[in-house]
Write an enzyme that holds these catalytic residues in place. Structure first.
Site, PDB file in Angstrom:
ATOM      1  N   LEU A  41       0.816  -1.216   0.000  1.00 18.44           N
ATOM      2  CA  LEU A  41       0.000   0.000   0.000  1.00 18.44           C
ATOM      3  C   LEU A  41       0.846   1.262   0.000  1.00 18.44           C
ATOM      4  O   LEU A  41       0.453   2.275  -0.569  1.00 18.44           O
ATOM      5  CB  LEU A  41      -0.932   0.007   1.219  1.00 18.44           C
ATOM      6  N   GLY A  42       1.987   1.229   0.656  1.00 14.49           N
ATOM      7  CA  GLY A  42       2.813   2.428   0.714  1.00 14.49           C
ATOM      8  C   GLY A  42       4.061   2.198   1.545  1.00 14.49           C
ATOM      9  O   GLY A  42       4.190   1.206   2.265  1.00 14.49           O
ATOM     10  N   GLY A  44       6.791   4.333   4.155  1.00 14.57           N
ATOM     11  CA  GLY A  44       7.068   5.511   4.945  1.00 14.57           C
ATOM     12  C   GLY A  44       8.520   5.575   5.355  1.00 14.57           C
ATOM     13  O   GLY A  44       9.352   4.770   4.908  1.00 14.57           O
ATOM     14  N   THR A  48       7.020  -0.152   5.914  1.00  7.39           N
ATOM     15  CA  THR A  48       6.172  -0.321   4.741  1.00  7.39           C
ATOM     16  C   THR A  48       4.834  -0.904   5.174  1.00  7.39           C
ATOM     17  O   THR A  48       4.762  -1.686   6.133  1.00  7.39           O
ATOM     18  CB  THR A  48       6.829  -1.272   3.723  1.00  7.39           C
ATOM     19  N   VAL A  49       3.777  -0.509   4.472  1.00  9.73           N
ATOM     20  CA  VAL A  49       2.425  -0.955   4.795  1.00  9.73           C
ATOM     21  C   VAL A  49       1.914  -1.816   3.645  1.00  9.73           C
ATOM     22  O   VAL A  49       2.012  -1.432   2.480  1.00  9.73           O
ATOM     23  CB  VAL A  49       1.486   0.248   5.037  1.00  9.73           C
ATOM     24  N   LYS A  64       1.835  -3.280   8.922  1.00 14.60           N
ATOM     25  CA  LYS A  64       2.980  -2.374   8.859  1.00 14.60           C
ATOM     26  C   LYS A  64       4.211  -3.097   9.389  1.00 14.60           C
ATOM     27  O   LYS A  64       4.260  -3.536  10.538  1.00 14.60           O
ATOM     28  CB  LYS A  64       2.721  -1.112   9.669  1.00 14.60           C
ATOM     29  N   ASP A 155       2.458  14.628  14.206  1.00 12.00           N
ATOM     30  CA  ASP A 155       2.796  14.559  12.778  1.00 12.00           C
ATOM     31  C   ASP A 155       1.529  14.462  11.939  1.00 12.00           C
ATOM     32  O   ASP A 155       1.402  13.614  11.045  1.00 12.00           O
ATOM     33  CB  ASP A 155       3.709  13.361  12.492  1.00 12.00           C
TER      34      ASP A 155
END
Length: 406
Positions: A41-42, A44, A48-49, A64, A155
């Site tokens: 999915l993404g 960071g 990673t997710v 995650k 954040d």
């Protein structure tokens, strides 16, 4: 590319190396018992997710991983899991489902939110004022729950706000969050980070999240976060170290002050503009103190907007009623004037007729008196003898007699 600008042809070894790198990027760091990894999915800064399916129920979840050094893995994982566990009951925050403390690399499992991040939506452009306000209220609700549990997010940005299948906001990624009693700094993301937060010695403060709420709302309304433009980007890119970049960021905000681009957006009323500006105040003391205060201000704005039509109705309705009654009053007044004039005329005529009758009766009485006097004179014997004598004499003698009598 070669020196002449043509694409260099890869040999078999190069193609195989590229294939392995591609597969590595699309392969999860580890397999998890009870879950089947579907896709990434993404990625960071710290992990990673991945999208996964729970084998037992078929439910889609997000996993995650923390594929860094072991010590950093544990500290980052424990920090985020601690915060997610503290806010587990909030419906506005992504829920923690499972934790792989002893896995390599470690991971945690959380709810999968279908529509991705708010950042993906804003990449298409700004959204309507009504939607921006709704999402902001839901973000504030999430922060109220977090602050109530002693958790400061630190954040908040579009990529850390997820939208579910009904487009309701769900707060996620507590990797930079701090407990309210912690005394360690936490850097946020440029353009959403409060100026005093951009300091490696700063202590966590709920007003950091308030500034980020204002920056998010500003971004949703205008299409860009506050202070971000080509000039500020160039200034920040010239910074060679993190410390220089943070100081440059602070200088940009202090020199620019509170932005005003949101006031040019159609549909942004004065009260909403003031809420944004109080969130984005440069000095923390001028800022709204926490997320609860932000939502209270938005509630007060809603009540004011609800009362406004009633107030307008209270003012306009009597005016409209009076305007509608004016023709009726004018017509009634005109009719009354005509009736009154006619009555006055009739009474005047009646009064004149009575006066005329009285005068005629007076004249008639006076005439009768004169006739009576004339009859009395004619009945006097001396007048009769004088007349007979006058008729027997000539006209000259009569003149002499009359003159003598005179």
């Amino acid at each position: 590319m070669t020196d002449n600008g043509n694409t260099e042809i890869q040999n078999d070894d190069d193609r195989e190396r590229s294939r392995r790198l591609s597969l590595q990027a699309n392969k999860a760091p580890a397999e998890i018992e009870g879950y089947s990894i579907v896709r990434r999915l993404g990625t960071g800064a710290y992990g990673t997710v991945w999208l996964a399916r729970e084998d037992r129920t078929g439910r889609m979840v997000a996993v995650k991983f923390y594929p860094h050094r072991r010590g950093l893995n544990w500290s980052m994982l424990s920090r985020e899991v601690e915060k997610l566990a503290a806010v587990y009951t909030s419906r506005n925050i992504v829920r923690l489902l499972d934790v792989g403390w002893n896995a390599e690399p470690p991971y945690f499992v959380m709810e999968y939110v279908e529509n991705g991040s708010l950042g993906n939506f804003l990449a298409r452009g700004r959204i309507s004022v009504e939607e921006a306000i709704r999402i902001t209220r839901e973000i504030c609700s999430a922060l109220i729950d977090a602050h109530g549990a002693g958790v400061l997010h630190c954040d908040l940005k579009p990529d850390n706000v997820l939208l579910d299948n009904q487009l309701h906001a769900r707060l996620c990624d507590f990797g930079q969050s701090r407990m309210s009693h912690e005394q360690s700094p936490a850097l946020g993301t440029l353009y959403y980070m409060a100026p005093e937060q951009a300091d490696l010695e700063a202590l966590p403060d709920a007003r950091w999240d308030v500034y980020a709420v204002g920056a998010l709302l500003y971004h949703m309304l205008t299409g860009d976060p506050p202070h971000r433009n080509e000039a500020t980007q160039r200034r920040l890119e010239k910074s060679e170290t993190l410390d220089q970049r943070l100081k440059t960021y602070q200088q940009i905000i202090h020199s620019s002050g509170v932005p005003s681009g949101h006031r040019a957006v159609r549909g942004v009323d004065r009260r909403l503009a003031e809420i944004i500006e109080r969130c984005l105040a440069v000095a923390p003391g001028d800022r709204l103190p926490n997320a609860q205060a932000v939502r209270d201000e938005m509630d007060a704005r809603d009540r004011q907007r609800t009362r406004r039509p009633l107030l307008m109705l209270g003012v306009v309705a009597p005016v409209l009623l009076m305007a509608a009654m004016v023709p009726i009053f004018v017509n009634a007044l005109t009719r009354n004037l005509h009736v009154t004039e006619q009555q006055i005329t009739d009474r005047a005529l009646e009064s004149d007729a009575l006066s005329a009758r009285l005068q005629a009766a007076g004249l008639e009485d006076e005439l009768n008196d004169r006739l009576d006097e004339l009859e009395n004179i004619l009945a006097d014997p001396r007048l009769s003898s004088s007349l007979e004598l006058m008729f027997q004499q000539s006209s000259d003698d009569v003149v002499v007699l009359v003159s003598a009598a005179s």
